[in-house]
Design an enzyme around this catalytic site. Structure first.
Site, mmCIF file in Angstrom:
data_model
loop_
_atom_site.group_PDB
_atom_site.id
_atom_site.type_symbol
_atom_site.label_atom_id
_atom_site.label_comp_id
_atom_site.label_asym_id
_atom_site.label_seq_id
_atom_site.Cartn_x
_atom_site.Cartn_y
_atom_site.Cartn_z
ATOM 1 N N ARG A 232 -13.771 -8.921 1.569
ATOM 2 C CA ARG A 232 -12.442 -8.470 1.443
ATOM 3 C C ARG A 232 -11.718 -9.942 1.890
ATOM 4 O O ARG A 232 -10.554 -10.476 1.312
ATOM 5 C CB ARG A 232 -12.145 -7.474 2.317
ATOM 6 N N ARG B 196 0.575 -1.300 -0.300
ATOM 7 C CA ARG B 196 0.485 -0.100 -0.080
ATOM 8 C C ARG B 196 0.914 1.268 0.492
ATOM 9 O O ARG B 196 1.793 1.278 0.902
ATOM 10 C CB ARG B 196 -0.746 0.118 1.069
ATOM 11 N N GLN C 142 -10.034 -4.202 -3.692
ATOM 12 C CA GLN C 142 -11.878 -3.775 -2.894
ATOM 13 C C GLN C 142 -12.444 -3.954 -3.842
ATOM 14 O O GLN C 142 -13.317 -3.995 -4.020
ATOM 15 C CB GLN C 142 -11.542 -2.139 -2.721
ATOM 16 N N HIS D 221 -7.104 0.896 -6.482
ATOM 17 C CA HIS D 221 -7.377 -0.604 -5.116
ATOM 18 C C HIS D 221 -8.225 -1.542 -5.405
ATOM 19 O O HIS D 221 -9.381 -2.337 -5.679
ATOM 20 C CB HIS D 221 -8.660 0.217 -4.365
ATOM 21 N N CYS E 108 -16.912 2.380 0.513
ATOM 22 C CA CYS E 108 -15.055 0.834 0.732
ATOM 23 C C CYS E 108 -14.680 0.876 2.353
ATOM 24 O O CYS E 108 -14.169 -0.072 2.995
ATOM 25 C CB CYS E 108 -14.360 1.470 0.118
ATOM 26 N N ASP F 168 -17.095 6.684 -1.010
ATOM 27 C CA ASP F 168 -15.809 7.160 -1.008
ATOM 28 C C ASP F 168 -15.682 8.431 -0.011
ATOM 29 O O ASP F 168 -16.299 9.517 -0.953
ATOM 30 C CB ASP F 168 -15.535 6.771 -1.746
HETATM 31 N N1 CP Z 1 -10.783 0.039 2.397
HETATM 32 C C1 CP Z 1 -9.740 -0.269 2.939
HETATM 33 O O1 CP Z 1 -8.536 -0.618 2.369
HETATM 34 O O2 CP Z 1 -9.986 0.308 4.319
HETATM 35 P P1 CP Z 1 -8.590 0.355 4.912
HETATM 36 O O3 CP Z 1 -8.144 1.214 4.312
HETATM 37 O O4 CP Z 1 -8.962 0.298 6.516
HETATM 38 O O5 CP Z 1 -7.560 -0.868 4.528
HETATM 39 N N1 NVA Z 2 -10.142 6.919 -2.315
HETATM 40 C C1 NVA Z 2 -10.116 6.384 -0.526
HETATM 41 C C2 NVA Z 2 -10.216 4.681 0.019
HETATM 42 C C3 NVA Z 2 -9.500 4.300 1.060
HETATM 43 C C4 NVA Z 2 -10.215 2.299 1.132
HETATM 44 C C5 NVA Z 2 -8.340 7.141 0.000
HETATM 45 O O1 NVA Z 2 -7.128 6.330 -0.942
HETATM 46 O O2 NVA Z 2 -8.048 6.829 1.414
#
Ligand code: CP
Ligand code: NVA
Length: 295
Positions: free
Chosen positions: A276, A86, A116, A113, A248, A208
């Site tokens: 997930r 990440r 997701q 992502h 999400c 989101d």
């Molecule tokens: N939706 C999601 O990826 O959540 P986190 O950022 O908590 O991993």
């Molecule tokens: N768009 C959001 C998604 C979090 C899972 C971010 O990137 O923070």
């Protein structure tokens, strides 16, 4: 992969223990430059449930600060079976993938992502059986989560709509790729400014955060820009009586979504979160089972 996720979910719910777990003795390294609840816990718990192990590494030891991305990749490929990463910049994940001879899974970048989207679309398949011509309207920022939903949903025959404020539209190269995939898979992409128009007839209304991780300095201007893009009961009603709502997570109650909608009967948010775990387990098995070198 979705079929495998169905099977793994049933096994987990039925507490069926396999004599030989599919990933016994396997290890993944999880490189996280951003915080996470769902992604981290589902990958860690998932590896554990599959008989393997996950090592969580934070920014202080990874990706360019202490040593180069390339050197991190070249070490990890000797120690573990896959990397889950990440990052902020997408280029870090692609660099890891280019340098490491083991699978690299994108666990969220500013651009995409995919895990997701896999879980979300698996959730819709679970509910509807078929994804063909299902209409999903994403209301909000045309960034990572929208991008992945457009790429996957279009490829699997869905109509993926986006309603976004001016200046917060998607990346043009992703849209081009998503359109190609949709053309091949029977899906389509549509774009709107007006959220009410965009949700009409939709099966799913998705939203989101207005401010994604790494964009905190823009939070105030984003609150202004997105104030007309909140998913509330009126917007969900405009979609139709059978429409469901997805997010999400993490959610900002009162900003992009109201608590009434989030906690209401049309929310399938907790199901998508749960999935997930199972979809990522299917992904891990797909990538890792049977990959132990024979020599
Ligand atoms: N939706 C999601 O990826 O959540 P986190 O950022 O908590 O991993
Ligand atoms: N768009 C959001 C998604 C979090 C899972 C971010 O990137 O923070």
């Amino acid at each position: 992969m979705f079929d495998r996720a169905v099977q793994l979910k049933a096994e987990y719910r039925g507490a069926t223990l396999r004599e030989t777990p599919p990933l016994a003795g396997r290890t993944i390294a999880m490189l996280f430059q951003r915080p996470s609840l769902r992604t981290r816990v589902t990958f860690e718990a998932g590896m554990n449930q599959l008989g393997g192990h996950a090592i969580y590494l934070t920014e202080d030891v990874v990706m360019g600060a202490r040593e180069s991305v390339r050197d991190v990749a070249r070490n990890l490929e000797r120690f573990v079976d896959a990397i889950v990463a990440r990052t902020g910049p997408h280029a870090v994940v692609t660099e890891l993938a280019a340098q490491a001879a083991i699978p690299v899974i994108n666990a969220l970048t500013l651009r995409e992502h995919p895990c997701q989207a896999l879980a979300d679309i698996f959730t819709l398949r679970e509910r509807h059986g078929s994804l063909d011509r299902l209409v999903l309207t994403f209301v909000g920022d045309g960034n990572n989560v929208y991008h992945s939903l457009a790429l996957l949903g279009g490829a699997l025959g869905m109509e993926v709509r986006l309603a976004h404020p001016p200046g917060y539209g998607p990346n043009a190269s992703i849209v081009e790729r998503a359109r190609q995939l949709a053309a091949a898979g029977g899906g389509r992409l549509e774009f709107f400014e007006d959220p009410t128009e965009a949700v009409r007839g939709a099966n799913v209304v998705y939203t989101d955060a207005w401010t994604s991780m790494g964009q905190e300095a823009e939070a105030e201007e984003r609150r202004d820009a997105f104030s007309g893009y909140r998913v509330d009961t009126a917007l969900l009603d405009a979609a139709g009586p059978d429409a469901v709502v997805m997010h999400c997570l993490p959610a900002h109650r009162g900003e992009e979504i109201t608590s009434e909608v989030m906690d209401g009967p049309r929310s399938i948010i907790w199901d998508q979160s749960e999935n997930r775990l199972h979809v990522q387990k299917a992904l891990l098995v797909e990538l890792l089972a049977g990959t132990v070198a024979e020599e």
